[in-house]
Design a protein around this motif. Sequence first.
Motif, short mmCIF file in Angstrom:
data_model
loop_
_atom_site.label_atom_id
_atom_site.label_comp_id
_atom_site.label_asym_id
_atom_site.label_seq_id
_atom_site.Cartn_x
_atom_site.Cartn_y
_atom_site.Cartn_z
N CYS B 133 -15.86 68.89 -77.41
CA CYS B 133 -15.15 67.89 -76.62
C CYS B 133 -14.06 67.25 -77.46
O CYS B 133 -14.21 66.12 -77.93
N PRO B 138 -7.07 66.55 -71.55
CA PRO B 138 -7.30 66.26 -70.12
C PRO B 138 -8.71 66.68 -69.70
O PRO B 138 -9.22 67.71 -70.12
N ALA B 139 -9.34 65.86 -68.89
CA ALA B 139 -10.75 66.03 -68.55
C ALA B 139 -11.01 67.33 -67.80
O ALA B 139 -12.09 67.91 -67.91
N ASP B 140 -9.99 67.82 -67.03
CA ASP B 140 -10.25 69.04 -66.25
C ASP B 140 -10.31 70.29 -67.13
O ASP B 140 -10.75 71.34 -66.68
N LEU B 141 -9.87 70.20 -68.41
CA LEU B 141 -9.96 71.34 -69.31
C LEU B 141 -11.27 71.33 -70.09
O LEU B 141 -11.62 72.31 -70.75
N SER B 144 -18.18 70.22 -68.47
CA SER B 144 -18.69 69.10 -67.70
C SER B 144 -19.51 68.13 -68.55
O SER B 144 -19.48 66.92 -68.31
#
Lengths: 253, 148
Positions: B133, B138-141, B144
């Motif tokens: 992480c 960007p969170a979408d890359l 989860s």
Amino acid sequence: MSTATIDAPAPVDDALKPFIVTLIVRRFNPELDDEPKWVDYDVEMFSTDRILDALHKIKWEQDGSLSFRRSCAHGICGSDAMRINGRNRLACKTLIKDLDITKPIYVEAIKGLPLEKDLIVDMDPFFESFREVQPFLIPSKKAEPGKERIQSVADRARFDDTTKCILCAACTSSCPIFWTDGQYFGPAAIVNAHRFIFDSRDDAAKVRLDILNDQEGVWRCRTTFNCTDACPRGIQVTQAIAEVKQALMRGKP
Amino acid sequence: MSQTIDAPRTPVRPARKKGINWEKWGWIYMRASGVILVVLIFGHLFMNLIVGDGVSAIDFAFVGGKWASPFWQWWDVAMLWLALIHGGNGMRTIVNDYARGKMTRTILKGAILAAVAILILLGTLVVFTFDPCPAGQPADLLPSFCAA
């Protein structure tokens, strides 16, 4: 006084009936041929005969120009090592009955040494590497006058296996490393070094170990066991090489 | 027969006298690393394929989780170094045995050395700097589990 004798002829054993065997010999005459060629010969053999007898029959009855080495013809002199059906064997110790005679028997010179004629190769490079390991007793002090050098039975047994070598070159010329890199000492030289390295009367083990610690020494061995399979004297060649490796790691025999 | 192959042991090279014997240490390395690799590789296969959900559990998160622990980092790095040097040395001996000509040998051994060195460096770098992480992305890359 008379002795009872058997008058009736003994029943003819199967072993006494001759049969035809096909030999395919790799011939090479350096004065006429550019390349070696395979030549067929049919010979009448008994199952108790050896490949050497077949070669004799060819030479004496069919083609006198066939050249091969042999001296004692009883597996002691080590002159007649050759490749029989793809395996290095002494011609004088290979019996016809042990081969599949429904197919032809292929006989050729041993590999890895320069071919001179027919089944004869130049053995000089082989003996050169044998000489290089100093295969003779090097004691540090003289024996007492009139006395032998005493050795216990256990000390003698330590290197008994490698004393059997007859220098026929069957092992060295079966070694794939020797085929591809003639710089390698070869199994026979290492076996003969082993015979003196582990001899309690000898004091030059260090010298021989240094020679075999070379880049072309024992570390080239890939333990393919071809040499052990080829040895007509049943020497555990690969084991002897492994023992020299162990001695090299310990730094002493 | 055209004599293109030199007679064996010509020219005779004298035995070397001093210095580190790389052939010997290479030979010993192959034995030692082989024994350790048996443990490391079968341990690796057992942990990845059999324990827990088995092979179906392997995904990005599984690898990320494993490399979060220094134990598995060192396990994998040890495996990487030992296996690549073991394999490279094996290839080197094959080249020594079968490649003819000084030039061919030099090129092949150089290529083996380059492959081993690059893979070891890249592998070690990845294992120790791996961050599932990375901050500021960007969170979408991101996977989860980074949101948690």
